[in-house]
Design a protein around this motif. Structure first.
Motif, PDB file in Angstrom:
ATOM      1  N   ASN A  66      67.668  23.778  -7.773  1.00 39.63           N
ATOM      2  CA  ASN A  66      66.476  23.805  -6.912  1.00 39.63           C
ATOM      3  C   ASN A  66      65.963  22.399  -6.629  1.00 39.63           C
ATOM      4  N   TYR A  67      65.994  21.550  -7.670  1.00 41.91           N
ATOM      5  CA  TYR A  67      65.539  20.163  -7.498  1.00 41.91           C
ATOM      6  C   TYR A  67      66.428  19.418  -6.503  1.00 41.91           C
ATOM      7  N   LEU A 117      65.679  20.596  -3.084  1.00 43.41           N
ATOM      8  CA  LEU A 117      64.414  20.038  -2.621  1.00 43.41           C
ATOM      9  C   LEU A 117      64.582  18.580  -2.211  1.00 43.41           C
ATOM     10  N   GLN A 118      65.312  17.810  -3.047  1.00 44.59           N
ATOM     11  CA  GLN A 118      65.557  16.404  -2.757  1.00 44.59           C
ATOM     12  C   GLN A 118      66.313  16.245  -1.443  1.00 44.59           C
ATOM     13  N   SER A 143      66.362  18.379   1.000  1.00 43.21           N
ATOM     14  CA  SER A 143      65.470  18.777   2.097  1.00 43.21           C
ATOM     15  C   SER A 143      64.511  17.651   2.455  1.00 43.21           C
ATOM     16  N   ILE A 144      63.987  16.954   1.434  1.00 46.20           N
ATOM     17  CA  ILE A 144      63.059  15.830   1.671  1.00 46.20           C
ATOM     18  C   ILE A 144      63.765  14.722   2.448  1.00 46.20           C
ATOM     19  N   ASN A 204      53.775  14.683   4.269  1.00 41.17           N
ATOM     20  CA  ASN A 204      54.181  16.057   3.982  1.00 41.17           C
ATOM     21  C   ASN A 204      53.189  16.746   3.066  1.00 41.17           C
ATOM     22  N   SER A 238      52.295  14.619  -3.458  1.00 39.08           N
ATOM     23  CA  SER A 238      53.734  14.887  -3.539  1.00 39.08           C
ATOM     24  C   SER A 238      54.426  14.007  -4.568  1.00 39.08           C
ATOM     25  N   SER A 244      56.244  15.382  -8.110  1.00 39.85           N
ATOM     26  CA  SER A 244      57.632  15.141  -8.538  1.00 39.85           C
ATOM     27  C   SER A 244      57.680  14.618  -9.962  1.00 39.85           C
TER      28      SER A 244
END
Length: 793
Positions: free
Chosen positions: A560-561, A564-565, A567-568, A636, A693, A697
């Protein structure tokens, strides 16, 4: 191959066959199931397994196979083969329906050519002979009756019969009305006697109507007369009917003669339907059983993973009971014979029978309820000694029957033999039965046989522990709850738990003490050691499961991390690209505006007023462009001081403690349920601040590091002897919290006995601790109520 013959029944394979027969649609399919036997040719076994597996996949993921009518063709074809015979209308109709089914099946698989390559082997390139269907359909209608126009003569005869019957009926009605008018008839209308229409006449009037008397009533008051003028017409109808019947037989005989050359093809069609019904039944049974196809090995080895006993598994599914505890067992060149020990009713026999039954199923072409990564070899012989085979007729006692089987085993077994032996060596004095069993086991081991043996004999456990090729195994037992766990543990022998079970049943302490004094000190030490080993095994297994569960969660968190990374990064690139495109557009528009202004100044011949207006408009437009370029991009994630905007999934910091966590739920009274690692807490909205954000993290990373703290450096034991109550509870709380965080299953608390005050406070605290499911004393031989085991769950 199977010895003795009743081993099939003892292992439960007959019950498996009966369950498959229930899935068959045809009698020939059921007969084929009765003939299922273990095979020894690898190619044949693999073909049978793949056919069953392909049909299972077809049933689960493809449209249904057209098997509406599965009437047996073979007996009809054998009748056709006989010269001068003919098939009746109903027989022809059954053949017609069966042939339509066969052709539909062939077309079904032709449309999927190459998709089910092993099932296609059943067809042997059989053609669809439509001429057979056309021949039958020309004669029979859709209801299986012979068509009136099956031949010209048949049609003429049918029409003549119909015409004659109408004329006879008309004449009979006229006579009946005349007789009625004269008062000759009895109550009722026309009736049939001896297949002829007759008029009911009162007995006193029977001489008044000429005709043939066919019958009279039970009282004799009514007679049934066929009038003379109708008699000849009815005879004509009868003659025409006989002639029509002869024509029907001629048509059926002719059709049967046309079918006779196709008898071999009809027999092949029957064979196809039988095989397809057979494989379909096996596939349906596999679906019920949640069975899979194992890897077929060329070696004489077995590696069963997550295997379940078929009958027990089906019963559990049917009754929605507790799931069957899966079996994991490996038999290979190193560990050829697995010696299983443990308490009675602990699952030893089920373990042994599961191995034997699944082996027979695989070699019979049946899928098994086990993980598809399991591998199964092929054995040329399967020998089994299960249950009591004493025989009065053969003058065999229980022990004699066992010895007879052992004689056969030691004489004929080899490296391709699988042996299944239950309660090895029982039936006689243990003082002599044990050594004989050990000698037999030694001989079987020399012959390199494979197998599973269950026993209670200590000498066999000792023998297996230092003999190459033999491996001890035990069925785990919860010696606190005094109940079996039905889990097979390879590597260590198991205790029979005779005294523990006797104590649970309620046998008096005096009898138990007397019994313990009568056994040897060494034997008692061995049994106590086995009990301790099994307890340690249970803790290790629980820890292993907890670690595996935590590892799986970490893998999911990491995935998941990374997602997410990724996607960022993608969002970042997209924002930069859009900003650059927008800047290019603005600059392009500005340049175009300047060029247009210059052009207009030139066209106005540099008129001062006109130039002043144009410059003013240009400056205003440039100011608008500059402000657009300087406008900041919205981040974001923003820091929100307004807690009304908090949502599930946001990360927050608790103001008074600084703890960070994720919002799991927002309650109706505006409280937040927050996840702090493995722990959960409830906090009011006004006591938290939403994280940016970047801070979010860092919080996720910190919490991941905390939750993945090394289990290796955690010691599941806390010693609070001699401490003040407050200090002891504080130390216990710290260790308990960490055990919960890392998912450890149990904790050992050493508090001593004394006056029992510290023990009381500790246990009161454990009762209030939400994550403690139960606690109990240590075994009396290892500290008793001076030590408390707390179980976390």
């Amino acid at each position: 191959m199977i010895y003795p013959q009743n081993a099939i029944e003892k292992l439960g394979f007959s019950e498996i066959r009966d369950l498959i027969k229930e899935k068959c649609l045809s009698e020939s399919g059921r007969q084929m199931v009765d003939k299922i036997q273990p095979q020894i040719k690898p190619d044949q076994i693999e073909r049978f397994l793949r056919q069953t597996n392909e049909f299972k996949e077809l049933l689960l993921h493809d449209s249904p196979v057209p098997v509406d009518h599965m009437y047996p063709i073979k007996p009809l074809a054998e009748k056709v083969r006989v010269e001068g015979s003919f098939l009746a209308e109903d027989e022809l109709y059954r053949m017609l329906l069966s042939l339509r089914t066969v052709y539909a099946i062939i077309r079904y698989f032709n449309e999927r050519e190459g998709q089910y390559e092993h099932l296609e082997l059943l067809f042997e390139h059989l053609p669809i002979e439509k001429g057979i269907l056309r021949s039958i359909e020309q004669v029979l209608d859709d209801h299986g009756r012979l068509k009136d126009n099956a031949s010209r003569l048949l049609l003429e005869l049918t029409q003549q019969i119909l015409k004659s019957e109408q004329e006879a009926r008309k004449r009979l009605d006229t006579v009946f009305k005349q007789a009625q008018a004269k008062g000759w008839t009895a109550d009722g209308g026309l009736t049939i006697r001896d297949g002829r229409l007759s008029i009911p006449i009162l007995a006193e009037n029977k001489r008044k109507l000429k005709g043939l008397i066919h019958d009279e009533s039970a009282t004799g008051q009514t007679v049934y007369i066929e009038p003379e003028e109708v008699f000849q017409l009815n005879n004509k109808v009868r003659d025409l009917s006989f002639e029509r019947r002869r024509e029907i037989i001629r048509i059926l005989t002719s059709l049967t003669n046309d079918l006779r050359p196709h008898v071999p093809l009809l027999m092949s069609y029957h064979s196809l339907m039988t095989k397809l019904d057979f494989v379909r039944a096996k596939a349906l049974f596999a679906i019920d059983l949640q069975a899979t196809m194992p890897v077929l090995s060329k070696d004489a080895s077995i590696n069963l993973i997550e295997a379940r006993h078929p009958i027990l598994h089906l019963n559990a599914l049917k009754n929605n009971g507790h799931a069957v505890v899966p079996l994991n067992i490996k038999i290979d060149d190193t560990d050829r014979i697995i010696l299983v020990s443990g308490p009675n009713a602990g699952g030893k026999s089920v373990c042994m029978k599961t191995v034997g039954l699944l082996q027979i199923m695989v070699q019979s072409g049946l899928l098994i309820p086990a993980d598809d990564t399991s591998s199964v070899g092929i054995f040329k012989q399967i020998f089994a000694d299960i249950g009591d085979d004493q025989s009065i007729e053969s003058d065999l006692s229980t022990y004699s029957a066992h010895l007879s089987k052992m004689k056969h085993f030691t004489s004929f077994a080899n490296g391709r033999t699988l042996i299944i032996i239950d309660e090895f060596g029982t039936g006689t004095d243990p003082l002599f039965g044990g050594p004989i069993a050990e000698a037999v086991l030694e001989q079987l081991n020399k012959k390199q046989v494979r197998g599973v043996v269950t026993t209670h004999y200590s000498n066999l456990k000792v023998f297996a522990s230092h003999t190459e090729g033999l491996e001890n195994a035990s069925m785990l037992f919860d010696n606190q709850a005094m109940k079996p766990m039905y889990v097979l543990q390879i590597g260590k022998p198991g205790s029979s738990y005779a005294f523990e079970i006797a104590q649970k049943i309620g046998l008096s302490k005096e009898i138990l003490a007397s019994a313990k004094s009568k056994i040897g000190v060494q034997q008692k030490k061995v049994d106590t050691l086995l009990v301790d080993l099994e307890r340690d095994k249970k803790v290790i297994i629980d820890t292993k499961y907890a670690v595996a569960k935590r590892e799986k969660e970490l893998i999911e968190l990491k995935a998941n991390y990374e997602l997410l990374q990724s996607s960022i990064e993608e969002n970042k690139k997209e924002i930069i690209r859009k900003a650059k495109d927008e800047a290019r557009t603005i600059l392009k528009d500005a340049n175009k505006l300047i060029e247009n202004t210059i052009s207009e100044i030139k066209s106005s011949q540099a008129d001062k007023e006109k130039t002043k207006v144009l410059r003013s408009g240009l400056n205003k437009a440039l100011d608008n462009h500059n402000s657009a370029l300087k406008k900041p991009e919205k981040p974001n994630v923003t820091v929100s001081t307004d807690n009304a905007n908090l949502e599930v999934g946001d990360w927050v910091s608790i103001n008074d403690s600084g703890s960070e966590g994720e919002i799991l739920e927002i309650t109706k009274n505006n409280s937040l349920i927050i996840a702090l690692g493995e722990l959960r807490t409830v906090v009011k909205k006004n006591r938290v601040s939403k994280l940016k954000s970047k801070d979010k993290s860092k919080a996720i990373k910190r919490q991941t590091n905390v939750s993945t703290g090394s289990i290796a450096d955690f010691h599941p034991e806390v010693d609070v002897r001699g401490m003040r109550t407050e200090d002891a509870l504080h130390k216990l709380e710290l260790v308990l919290d960490r055990a919960v965080m890392i998912g450890y299953p149990s904790l050992k608390i050493i508090h001593g006995k004394g006056d029992g005050i510290l023990r009381k406070f500790i246990r009161d605290y454990l009762r209030k601790y939400n994550h403690v499911s139960r606690f109990e004393d240590e075994h009396a031989d290892r500290g008793g109520d001076g030590i408390t085991y707390a179980y976390i769950g």
